[in-house]
Motif scaffolding. Structure first.
Motif, short mmCIF file in Angstrom:
data_model
loop_
_atom_site.label_atom_id
_atom_site.label_comp_id
_atom_site.label_asym_id
_atom_site.label_seq_id
_atom_site.Cartn_x
_atom_site.Cartn_y
_atom_site.Cartn_z
N LEU A 86 0.83 -1.20 0.00
CA LEU A 86 0.00 0.00 0.00
C LEU A 86 0.88 1.26 0.00
O LEU A 86 0.58 2.24 -0.69
N PRO A 128 -6.21 -1.55 -2.77
CA PRO A 128 -6.90 -0.93 -1.64
C PRO A 128 -8.38 -1.26 -1.59
O PRO A 128 -8.95 -1.41 -0.50
N THR A 131 -8.68 -4.85 -0.32
CA THR A 131 -8.15 -4.92 1.04
C THR A 131 -9.19 -4.41 2.04
O THR A 131 -9.42 -5.04 3.08
N LEU A 132 -9.82 -3.29 1.74
CA LEU A 132 -10.87 -2.77 2.63
C LEU A 132 -12.04 -3.75 2.73
O LEU A 132 -12.60 -3.94 3.80
N CYS A 149 -5.41 2.77 2.69
CA CYS A 149 -6.35 2.47 1.61
C CYS A 149 -7.16 3.70 1.22
O CYS A 149 -7.34 4.00 0.04
N ARG A 153 -7.15 5.59 -2.32
CA ARG A 153 -8.40 5.64 -3.08
C ARG A 153 -8.87 7.07 -3.34
O ARG A 153 -9.72 7.30 -4.19
N GLY A 311 -15.00 0.62 0.43
CA GLY A 311 -13.76 1.32 0.10
C GLY A 311 -13.84 2.18 -1.14
O GLY A 311 -12.82 2.65 -1.63
#
Length: 356
Positions: A86, A128, A131-132, A149, A153, A311
């Motif tokens: 990240l 991201p 991942t969220l 994240c 984003r 996200g």
């Protein structure tokens, strides 16, 4: 002639303002990432252009679930490595800003430009987002990962890299090989065709464009096929096994930030919304919010999106600006009309058409 492989369990993913060239790049982001984080041997995709350069993407349910589980396992078992990736995404964003200033001189060749573009899209968009989603599904609280994240984003530079760097370099690549193509011609080529200076299908595809046809681009076992159709909605209805009712007056979605407002709907299906008539207090109706729409979002009384999740940019920015947001409606940009008076009830996750 069958327009797509109907033996696959296709599931609608999202839509984007991409031409055929953009879709082939889009597929290649995921192909590389799926192979890195999962054990699945192939990653199939289906793209249907529903209107000019606005394309719906479908994935195979089992393959996407394997991908999501691979991301979740990575986040759960290797949080330190996840954080490093990240942080690398933030560095890629910084590099992208530098490259954008250099334009076509940023890279020595098309291949290196594609490599950077894919890395930027993968780390700055896909990683991201999933991942969220993984943190939510696993009920993991990791403030550092969440912050990284959301920071990543909040920026989306790959569309500008595509427009400012990749497309001009691709056109130069053909010129250096003694073949001149226009930006419009590049739109109907695939990535592999550009890499191999292959224009054997160009005339046929440009003729299909001239006849008002739309592409169906499918990748099965990494084999690409492109077909052209007059009525994409019929194929979309067949794939989704539904028929869109454009007479509905109420649609539902997920709540990103609560509130209740009324305003004039403005439909925006491009990345940057340039040229859109948008007044203070209008309602932004979009495919999926992104940082290039911030000049409209700051004027908007509310955001309504076809796509969305925990996200997504719409969720993040609506919380920051404290404006009502209903996301993941699936059909807002198709059902609502530009100029409709609508009520966005983000207390209940409902958008109502009051009158035209």
């Amino acid at each position: 002639m069958k327009m797509y492989n109907d033996s696959k369990n296709w599931v609608y993913y999202l839509n984007r303002p991409f031409d055929l060239f953009g879709c082939s790049l889009w597929y290649n982001w995921y192909r590389a990432y799926v192979k890195r984080l999962t054990n699945i041997k192939q990653y199939d995709s289906l793209f249907i252009e529903e209107s000019h350069n606005l394309t719906k993407r479908y994935y195979v349910r089992e393959q996407m679930r394997a991908f999501e589980q691979g991301i979740a396992q990575f986040v759960h078992e290797k949080p330190k490595e996840c954080k490093e990736m990240l942080k690398n995404a933030l560095q890629l964003n910084q590099q992208a800003r530098i490259y954008l200033k250099k334009g076509v001189n940023a890279f020595p060749d098309f291949e290196s430009a594609v490599h950077f573009y894919n890395g930027l899209a993968i780390h700055g968009t896909i990683l991201p987002f999933f991942t969220l989603r993984a943190l939510t599904e696993l009920k993991i609280k990791d403030a550092e990962i969440e912050k990284l994240c959301e920071e990543i984003r909040s920026v989306s530079l790959y569309p500008e890299v595509l427009k400012t760097i990749l497309i001009p370099i691709a056109i130069q690549r053909f010129a250096l090989h003694g073949k001149k193509i226009t930006p419009e011609e590049l739109e109907v080529l695939l990535l592999d065709e550009v890499l191999n200076w292959d224009v054997s299908h160009l005339a046929q595809r440009m003729q299909a464009r001239k006849e008002g046809k739309y592409f169906v681009y499918e990748v099965i076992g990494e084999k690409e096929t492109v077909k052209w159709i007059k009525n994409p909605q019929a194929v979309i209805d067949a794939v989704e096994k539904t028929k869109l009712d454009k007479n509905v007056t109420e649609i539902k979605g997920q709540i990103a930030f609560k509130g209740k407002v009324q305003g004039i709907a403005r439909i925006v299906t491009t990345f940057d919304g340039k040229g859109t008539m948008f007044n203070q207090g209008d309602i932004l109706i979009t495919l999926n919010s992104n940082p290039h729409l911030m000049h409209l979002i700051k004027k908007a009384a509310a955001i309504v999106s076809d796509m969305g999740g925990v996200g997504c940019h719409a969720a993040i920015v609506s919380r920051e600006l404290k404006i009502p947001c209903v996301m993941g409606t699936q059909i807002a940009t198709k059902v609502l009309k530009d100029g409709d008076l609508v009520e966005v009830d983000a207390e209940k996750g409902i958008v109502r058409i009051l009158k035209e």
